[in-house]
Design an enzyme around this catalytic site. Structure first.
Site, short mmCIF file in Angstrom:
data_model
loop_
_atom_site.label_atom_id
_atom_site.label_comp_id
_atom_site.label_asym_id
_atom_site.label_seq_id
_atom_site.Cartn_x
_atom_site.Cartn_y
_atom_site.Cartn_z
CG HIS A 121 -1.98 0.97 1.50
ND1 HIS A 121 -1.64 2.22 1.59
CD2 HIS A 121 -3.18 0.79 1.43
CE1 HIS A 121 -2.85 2.92 1.67
NE2 HIS A 121 -3.63 2.07 1.58
CG ASP A 198 0.41 -2.39 6.20
OD1 ASP A 198 -0.68 -2.59 6.98
OD2 ASP A 198 0.57 -1.86 5.19
CD GLN A 201 -7.02 -4.88 3.93
OE1 GLN A 201 -8.03 -5.58 4.27
NE2 GLN A 201 -7.13 -3.84 3.62
CE LYS A 224 -8.03 -0.15 5.42
NZ LYS A 224 -6.75 -0.32 4.77
CB CYS A 362 -3.61 3.28 -1.67
SG CYS A 362 -4.99 4.32 -1.29
C1 LIG Z 1 -5.67 0.74 4.54
C2 LIG Z 1 -4.34 0.07 4.48
C3 LIG Z 1 -3.36 1.12 5.01
C4 LIG Z 1 -3.43 2.43 5.50
O1 LIG Z 1 -4.45 2.58 6.37
P1 LIG Z 1 -5.05 3.85 6.91
O2 LIG Z 1 -6.12 3.42 7.78
O3 LIG Z 1 -5.67 4.73 5.59
O4 LIG Z 1 -4.06 4.77 7.52
C5 LIG Z 1 -2.03 0.57 4.93
N1 LIG Z 1 -1.83 -0.70 4.56
C6 LIG Z 1 -2.79 -1.52 3.80
C7 LIG Z 1 -2.62 -3.02 3.53
C8 LIG Z 1 -4.18 -1.04 3.96
O5 LIG Z 1 -5.28 -1.84 3.72
#
Ligand SMILES: *Cc1c(COP(=O)(O)O)cnc(C)c1O
Length: 404
Positions: A121, A198, A201, A224, A362
């Site tokens: 992302h 990260d 998800q 999320k 993104c």
């Molecule tokens: C949504 C997402 C982000 C960013 O999250 P924010 O809530 O916009 O800060 C980063 N990495 C992944 C894999 C995402 O799905």
């Protein structure tokens, strides 16, 4: 899954053309159970007060609730200590926080390397590019072939003694791929590099044990994970966070301030300057409690069934392009219709009350590797049903007829 679904008031409404809402944009943000919504209202109706500094009753209640939320999150992700749980405004801020403090600590020098995957992302790419720009370090990425295939074994070769940081997604938001994160962490450790995962998800789909995972930093967003927007968590190893410099300066993160010099607060407050999203942090605990109430094996199986049914439906249609050869994606399907713009498909599905995401998600560098500008993504959550997937495929078929 009915009793789960009943907890989400937004799903009960009719939208466009009196259709039932079919919400398949869960990878962008998932919906909130009633307990989360109620908590925000209750906080502002009964408790609203600034935390940590008040002697009065409301401030003490708010502080206790906020800190209990932190305790619960620490338990939810199996952090060794509650001091390792830093509240942020989201995943993006968590990554920027780490990039900023590594910069301040002069952790990188010219020619050092940062390794990411080609699936990342933007928020797990751009902060590292900025860090590279500031320090002269080089960003390397594990490439994705045009058909979506990824040679993870070969990608491991990118991690060498020059590598200072490996930042990798736990679950890809655009393609639903789970990278072999364990192997990348192990190789990074062998080379003395730090690791950041990260988990934006991952957290709503699979259990997390940060100690077992063994990374140095882990980030995710509350929104999320059935929680409010503007909330998130950075988990970091306590010794590391103690050693690294602070991020933002301001109230709460200090021990003592004079005009000559400031000394900093201990963890976790050292990294939490200013008044935080108090209602959000407190309501996030309700989201975590909701998540803890789920049978995670059942959820994983259910989401797998949804994905497999969607894949089967897509494969029964003509001219569909999929991007995860040989791998069943996790919790989503990402596809294109040959000769049709993804946006047009999304717009038609919307007329039937079906919310999907179209575009680059993104992940522009990933899209460039695939040679496309975007995909149509239907992403699932625990409350989605097999019937919804059937309707989705049926309406997609209808849309394609309209477009042909
Ligand atoms: C949504 C997402 C982000 C960013 O999250 P924010 O809530 O916009 O800060 C980063 N990495 C992944 C894999 C995402 O799905």
């Amino acid at each position: 899954m009915l009793n789960i679904r009943d907890q989400f008031p937004i799903l009960k409404q009719k939208i466009k053309n009196q259709s039932d809402l079919i919400y398949f944009d869960n990878a962008a943000t998932n919906q909130k159970p009633q307990v989360v919504i109620d908590k925000i209202s209750e906080y502002y109706s009964k408790t609203n007060s600034n935390i940590h500094r008040g002697v009065h009753h409301l401030s003490q209640v708010a502080t206790t609730d906020y800190e209990e939320s932190r305790d619960l999150i620490a338990q939810f992700i199996n952090a060794k200590s509650v001091k390792e749980v830093i509240f942020t405004s989201g995943c993006t801020e968590g990554i920027n926080l780490v990039a900023t403090i590594l910069d301040k600590a002069n952790y990188l020098k010219i020619g050092d390397e940062i390794v990411v995957s080609g699936l990342e992302h933007h928020s797990n790419i751009v902060p590292w590019q900025m860090l590279c720009e500031a320090t002269g370090a080089i960003l390397k990425y594990v490439p994705v072939a045009q058909d979506g295939a990824i040679d993870w074994e070969q990608g491991l070769e990118l991690i060498t003694s020059k590598t200072k940081l490996v930042a990798i997604t736990h679950l890809s938001n655009a393609l639903g791929i789970i990278p072999p994160v364990d192997k990348y962490i192990t190789k990074a450790k062998q080379n003395g590099a730090l690791t950041l995962v990260d988990g934006a998800q991952w957290v709503a789909h699979y259990p997390l044990d940060v100690q077992a995972l063994g990374a140095d930093f882990y980030v995710f967003s509350g929104h999320k994970l059935y929680g409010p927007t503007g909330t998130g968590v950075l988990w970091g190893r306590e010794d590391l966070l103690n050693e690294l410099p602070p991020y933002k300066g301001g109230g709460e993160m200090i021990a003592e301030v004079t005009f000559a010099k400031t000394t900093y607060n201990v963890l976790p407050n050292k990294y939490e300057a200013g008044t935080p999203n108090i209602s959000g942090g407190i309501a996030l605990a309700q989201a975590v409690k909701f998540a803890q109430s789920l049978d995670w094996n059942a959820v994983a199986n259910h989401e797998k069934e949804l994905t497999q049914l969607a894949l089967k439906g897509l494969q029964s249609l003509d001219n569909i392009e999929l991007y995860t050869p040989g791998v069943v994606p996790n919790g989503l399907v990402s596809f294109n219709v040959k000769g049709v713009h993804h946006y047009d498909v999304g717009t038609l599905l919307d007329q039937f009350g079906i919310a999907v995401r179209t575009g680059h998600h993104c992940c522009q560098p990933l899209m460039q590797q695939l040679g496309i500008t975007g995909t149509i993504r239907a992403s699932f959550a625990c409350y989605n049903t097999l019937e919804e997937v059937e309707v989705f495929i049926e309406k997609l078929k209808k849309s394609l007829l309209l477009l042909s």
